[in-house]
Scaffold this active site. Structure first.
Site, short mmCIF file in Angstrom:
data_model
loop_
_atom_site.label_atom_id
_atom_site.label_comp_id
_atom_site.label_asym_id
_atom_site.label_seq_id
_atom_site.Cartn_x
_atom_site.Cartn_y
_atom_site.Cartn_z
N LYS A 222 0.91 -1.32 -0.04
CA LYS A 222 -0.04 0.01 -0.01
C LYS A 222 0.92 1.18 -0.15
CE LYS A 222 -4.37 -1.50 1.58
NZ LYS A 222 -5.39 -1.53 2.60
N ARG A 256 -3.75 -9.99 4.78
CA ARG A 256 -4.24 -10.07 3.52
C ARG A 256 -3.15 -9.56 2.54
NH1 ARG A 256 -6.60 -6.50 -0.16
NH2 ARG A 256 -8.26 -7.19 -1.53
#
Length: 275
Positions: A222, A256
């Site tokens: 991210k 995840r």
């Protein structure tokens, strides 16, 4: 709660598990367009399962900041064929559906998915909670301010951690009233948070254990990682591993990730230190 029920199979989360990401979108921030054709997608799924993924999270709606909004019909058109084929090829697979739409969740569960991962925590579809109650599948309740299109303009909080705990408490109460049994919390790294706020949440992730529910950490590649490091999503694997390690030490039960092998190894090392 250390276990969840997926299609009658009890998954013990006292040892953290890995959720591999499969995006069937053309515009996801890291792997957009890579797995649009069926053969490539299935090969990637098999690779993730062999590398140790317990769950595969399938998404057909890009939720990156400023992502293009698509219709429910387009989302179903993208996601149903791959879910159907995954269940046929891997009968024991545990598929999570990354959607905020109750109709998409329901149709995918009816053809073999076993979990719903809702980035909106039920705020973008008022029928989601009743649908989850009807389906009786585990539900990943994520915190996001606004929508993927405007969430990065909504980063003001009175008290970041307290506000999100309050949000979760309220939503969990609503789900419990509908007899939803298995709820997993996701603080929503990158969804309506500044760079600094993301690191506050990572540092204080253990405070969310007060809710006594499993915590999922979605940190993989991210912008909170690659922007801090003046890098790119493609070069953010090392940063991802570092952030996942901190998340595990602070109580995360599910990682995840795009890179399953590395996440599985991270869990093995952290668990070895706990023995």
């Amino acid at each position: 709660m250390s276990q969840i029920n997926c299609k009658g199979k009890l998954i013990n989360l006292s040892t953290p598990k890995v959720m591999g990401i499969l995006n069937t979108t053309p515009d996801s921030f890291y792997d957009g367009g890579k797995y649009k054709d069926m053969d490539t997608a299935l090969t990637h799924v098999e690779k993730m399962l062999n590398a140790g993924a317990t769950f595969i999270d399938v998404g057909a709606y890009s939720s990156r900041p400023n992502a293009t909004h698509i219709t429910e019909e387009e989302e179903l058109h993208r996601i149903l064929p791959i879910v159907t084929t995954m269940v046929e090829k891997f009968p024991e697979i545990l598929i999570s559906i990354d959607t905020f739409r109750s109709k998409v969740a329901k149709e995918c569960v009816q053809i073999g998915a076993c979990m719903v991962n809702d980035i909106s925590g039920g705020t973008l579809d008022t029928a989601m909670y009743s649908t989850i109650a009807e389906l009786q599948v585990p539900y990943i309740l994520m915190h996001m301010q606004g929508t993927p299109q405007n969430m990065q303009k909504n980063t003001v909080y009175d008290d970041l951690v307290k506000d999100i705990i309050y949000f979760f408490s309220e939503k969990v109460q609503q789900l419990n009233a509908l007899h939803v049994n298995d709820i997993i919390l996701d603080v929503g790294f990158g969804f309506g948070k500044t760079l600094e706020q993301n690191y506050t949440l990572l540092q204080q992730l253990d405070l969310f254990k007060i809710l006594e529910l499993p915590i999922l950490a979605g940190l993989s590649r991210k912008s909170m990682l690659y922007k801090l490091l003046d890098s790119t999503p493609q070069e953010a694997l090392n940063g991802t591993t570092a952030a996942n390690t901190i998340a595990l030490l602070n109580g995360a039960s599910i990682l995840r990730v795009h890179d399953v092998k590395e996440a599985t190894e991270t869990i093995s090392i952290v668990e070895a230190c706990r023995k």
